[in-house]
Design a protein around this motif. Structure first.
Motif, short mmCIF file in Angstrom:
data_model
loop_
_atom_site.label_atom_id
_atom_site.label_comp_id
_atom_site.label_asym_id
_atom_site.label_seq_id
_atom_site.Cartn_x
_atom_site.Cartn_y
_atom_site.Cartn_z
N ARG A 1 0.89 -1.21 -0.10
CA ARG A 1 0.05 -0.02 0.07
C ARG A 1 0.84 1.24 -0.04
NH1 ARG A 1 -5.58 -1.51 1.88
NH2 ARG A 1 -5.18 -3.96 2.02
N TYR B 1 -9.40 -8.55 12.48
CA TYR B 1 -9.97 -9.60 11.45
C TYR B 1 -8.75 -10.24 10.60
CZ TYR B 1 -12.36 -11.67 7.52
OH TYR B 1 -12.67 -12.38 6.15
N VAL C 1 -19.00 -10.03 12.21
CA VAL C 1 -17.99 -10.41 11.71
C VAL C 1 -17.50 -9.67 9.92
CG1 VAL C 1 -16.19 -12.09 10.99
CG2 VAL C 1 -17.57 -12.24 13.14
N ASP C 2 -18.70 -10.07 9.50
CA ASP C 2 -18.80 -9.50 8.03
C ASP C 2 -18.67 -7.91 7.96
OD1 ASP C 2 -19.06 -9.93 5.34
OD2 ASP C 2 -21.27 -9.06 5.40
N PHE D 1 -9.27 -0.43 6.74
CA PHE D 1 -8.20 -1.46 7.05
C PHE D 1 -7.26 -0.76 7.90
CE2 PHE D 1 -4.05 -3.06 6.07
CZ PHE D 1 -4.48 -4.23 5.72
N PHE E 1 -14.77 -15.54 4.92
CA PHE E 1 -14.52 -16.50 6.01
C PHE E 1 -15.94 -17.47 6.22
CE2 PHE E 1 -17.02 -12.66 7.29
CZ PHE E 1 -18.03 -13.21 8.24
N ARG F 1 -10.98 -4.25 11.67
CA ARG F 1 -10.28 -4.87 10.25
C ARG F 1 -8.94 -5.59 10.77
NH1 ARG F 1 -10.82 -3.78 4.82
NH2 ARG F 1 -9.70 -5.57 3.84
#
Lengths: 553, 161
Positions: free
Chosen positions: A96, B124, B108-109, B116, A397, B121
């Motif tokens: 990034r 996760y 979680v979604d 980010f 997931f 995030r």
């Protein structure tokens, strides 16, 4: 401190160059000492491919098995070249921001008995003859002070010792003898690539590989586990430890000292190097060097030369030209990977088992000097187990993730490409002013910036790779390349070879212009990188040729 | 057991994140885990890698225990787990582990698609990466895949399909 006077020659480094030189000198009756900074690995015990958690580990990295280095300037990313950004379907962009980064660790290598051949895939390539004459034939880069014909007998000798498997037809790389072993069968993903290449009128063929397609010289045939770079426990891969070192030790004239880093050179009479100091079990030792061969690689070799300064050599040993550390060349690489319907078991087979040389000649890519090659890269870039699929191919997931791994596993096909890298003012290795090792030696610092030619070549490599995947009906899942990611496996050029002592460090027999008993037999002597050829065979061939020159005086 | 290169890479990424955003990995959070944290983390991992007809869930394969073990060697990872679990339990309702499957999935979604550079995030992404490594390095997770053995000593000899 007592000076041991026992050896005819001392070799620093036991990789493709050091091991080959040592073998040839031992064969000719000389007694040789190899000082190796890294450990001696025990393939059966140290490599982990037999363990269920094998995929979590790359090649083992115990203490001493990686050389010190830091990363200097790598350059900025021009938004105009955004198409070259590395990404994958699971994570999105892999780099990034607008600065080029070093992919951990950036410079991939192994210190140990066998050197980086311990983790190499085992491609065994000869240089394209024209790639050795870039300046005179194409007005770019630098010529080699020898030609293909001068190296050909040594290529043949090394191929026969290592046990290279490959096809007879080699185009411009003419051969005086066939390969000692027949080529390997193309893996499932390679078969798809061959078919796609044929439809695009590209000439793909089996790659020449230092891995045994049949039992050879007391070593077994490859069993196609696909994980050469994690270390070969069988001994079928032609790493320097099971080939040159094994043969040299059998002569009774080779002494190998692992975990013995060299730290200091001492001047001898008449501009020679009289002795070297090294660390053995925390004690400083010194050994006389009637002949000294440096083969520590294109990063550690210039480090040793630059860090050793004295009244006679204030700029470092072998550096009257100022060229030690200059002309660094990294690996210009690209890979595109995609899921192919109807493909299965792509984790199986030999990595890099098929290759296309169509664009390898220096004038083969439109609009830019310097060629490239394409190869099957599925196993080489790690699509050999479920962790790779879950972390790189499948996003999300839950049931989506687990089902995704089951439905995609074994279906990735990757095209890899490596291209010519022309050195520029921004590519060099120097000493880091702020980092020293525990012995007080400065770290080498790597600087590497891409110029427009490299960007153009990368764009061509990317577009051809995508074209091949599209033809195979693949759905892209990952792309990675050198534009944003400094990730070098082949590094060259920091003590380059040439006839002019003002512009080069060693002569055509790898003898230093400044010191008559100092020779360099690693990829630091390469005047040019070649158009993507893997360098280990050329390193070994040059080293054997150098040993012959030493013996013949 | 030697730390894998992947684990070292993961811890390095976590370190960079903490430095960049000035999070404090203080000693207080490197302390013993609470029951709530353990149940939250276990439920989160089982949402990432649930049980199905082929293979067990993350906790069936002891991924939670393995990651707690990793966290003991790095206070920043421990801190990240703490922050992530704290966030998962901030719904105002019952703890994350007591939510319905649909509610857990939605949470979680949201995490998976959030900024980010923020904790949810990063938690996760980094825990997913570590959990995948621990889960798929066990043969019990390979059912339904065209791989039954590690690469050696048998290899994968031809003929191939």
């Amino acid at each position: 401190m007592a000076v041991k006077k026992r050896f005819d020659a001392v070799v620093v480094g036991a990789g493709a160059g050091g091991a080959a030189a040592a073998w040839r000198l031992c064969e000719q009756g000389l007694h040789v000492l190899i000082l190796e900074a890294g450990p001696r690995f025990n393939p059966g015990a140290d490599y982990r491919l037999h363990r269920p958690d094998w995929e979590r580990f790359l090649f083992p990295d115990p203490a001493g098995s990686r050389g010190d280095f830091t990363i200097g300037t790598l350059g900025r990313l021009d938004p105009a070249d955004e198409e070259l950004r590395s990404w994958n379907r699971a994570s999105g962009p892999l780099v990034r921001g607008n600065m080029r980064q070093a992919a951990n660790p950036g410079y991939w290598h192994v210190q140990g008995v066998g050197g980086s051949t311990l983790h190499f895939v085992g491609e065994s390539h000869r240089m394209h003859p024209d790639a050795m004459k870039l300046a005179s034939q194409h007005g770019a880069g630098c010529d080699w002070p020898l030609d293909y014909a001068g190296l050909e007998p040594y290529y043949t000798l090394c191929e026969n010792l290592v046990g290279v498997a490959g096809p007879a037809e080699q185009g411009a790389r003419w051969r005086s003898q066939p390969y000692p072993l027949p080529p390997h069968p193309p893996s499932p993903s390679a078969r798809k690539l061959l078919a796609a290449g044929r439809r695009l009128n590209m000439k793909w063929q089996e790659n020449s590989r230092a891995a045994l397609s049949m039992p050879f010289d007391g070593r077994p045939a490859c069993n196609y586990c696909g994980n050469c770079s994690r270390g070969c426990p069988l001994g079928d891969k032609g790493s320097a430890d099971v080939t040159f070192i094994r043969k040299a030790e059998a002569s009774g004239r080779l002494t190998v000292k692992p975990l013995c880093p060299v730290v200091r050179f001492h001047s001898g009479a008449g501009g020679t190097i009289g002795s070297v100091e090294y660390i053995d079990n925390k004690k400083l030792q010194r050994v006389e060097t009637p002949i000294l061969i440096l083969a520590a690689g294109a990063v550690q070799t210039p480090r040793l030369l630059l860090a050793n300064r004295n009244r006679l050599y204030p700029e470092g040993f072998a550096n009257s030209s100022g060229q030690v550390g200059r002309n660094f060349m990294e690996t210009l690489s690209w890979s595109s990977s995609g899921l192919v319907a109807g493909l299965s078991h792509s984790h199986a087979g030999l990595p890099a088992d098929v290759i296309c040389w169509d664009f390898n000649a220096p004038d083969a890519i439109p609009g830019v000097i310097g060629g490239c090659r394409f190869n099957s890269a599925t196993q080489e870039i790690g699509f050999t187990g479920p962790i790779a699929y879950a972390s790189r191919v499948v996003s999300g997931f839950g049931a989506q993730l687990k089902n995704g791994v089951r439905t995609t596993f074994g279906r990735v096909m990757s095209v890899g490409a490596i291209g010519e890298f022309l050195p520029n003012e921004g590519t060099y290795v120097d000493l880091d002013p702020s980092r020293k090792d525990r012995l007080g030696m400065p770290f080498p610092r790597l600087h590497s910036q891409l110029e427009r030619g490299e960007i153009q070549r990368l764009k061509f490599m990317a577009s051809q790779s995508r074209r091949l995947l599209k033809e195979a009906g693949a759905e892209l899942v990952e792309e990675a390349g050198a534009w944003d990611n400094f990730s070098a496996t082949h590094v060259f050029g920091t003590c380059r070879m040439g006839n002019n002592p003002k512009t080069s460090v060693v002569d055509s027999h790898c003898r230093c212009h400044d010191h008559s008993n100092l020779f360099i037999t690693d990829a630091s002597v390469f005047p040019s990188s070649g158009g993507g050829e893997a360098p280990s065979l050329t390193i070994s061939a040059l080293a054997v040729r150098t040993a012959d020159a030493i013996v013949s005086g | 057991m030697p730390a894998s290169q992947a684990r070292r890479r993961l811890l390095k990424i976590i370190g960079v994140f903490f430095i960049r955003y000035a999070f404090d990995a203080g000693p207080a959070l490197a302390s013993a885990t609470t029951g709530l944290e353990r149940s939250t983390f276990a439920a989160f991992l089982d949402m990432l890698l649930p049980r199905d007809e082929f293979s067990g869930s993350a906790t069936d394969l002891h991924v939670d225990e393995k990651l707690w073990e990793v966290s003991r060697s790095d206070p920043r990872f421990r801190r990240l787990i703490g922050l992530g679990c704290q966030w998962l339990n901030m719904t105002g309702g019952p703890p994350f582990a007591a939510l319905s499957g649909e509610q857990q999935y939605a949470l979680v979604d949201w995490m998976a698609h959030s900024d980010f550079d923020q904790v949810p995030r990063r938690f996760y992404e980094l825990v997913r990466e570590a959990a995948i490594e621990m889960y798929y390095s066990q043969p019990e997770a390979w059912h339904g895949l065209s791989i039954q053995n590690p690469p050696q000593p048998l290899g994968y000899k031809p003929p191939w399909p």
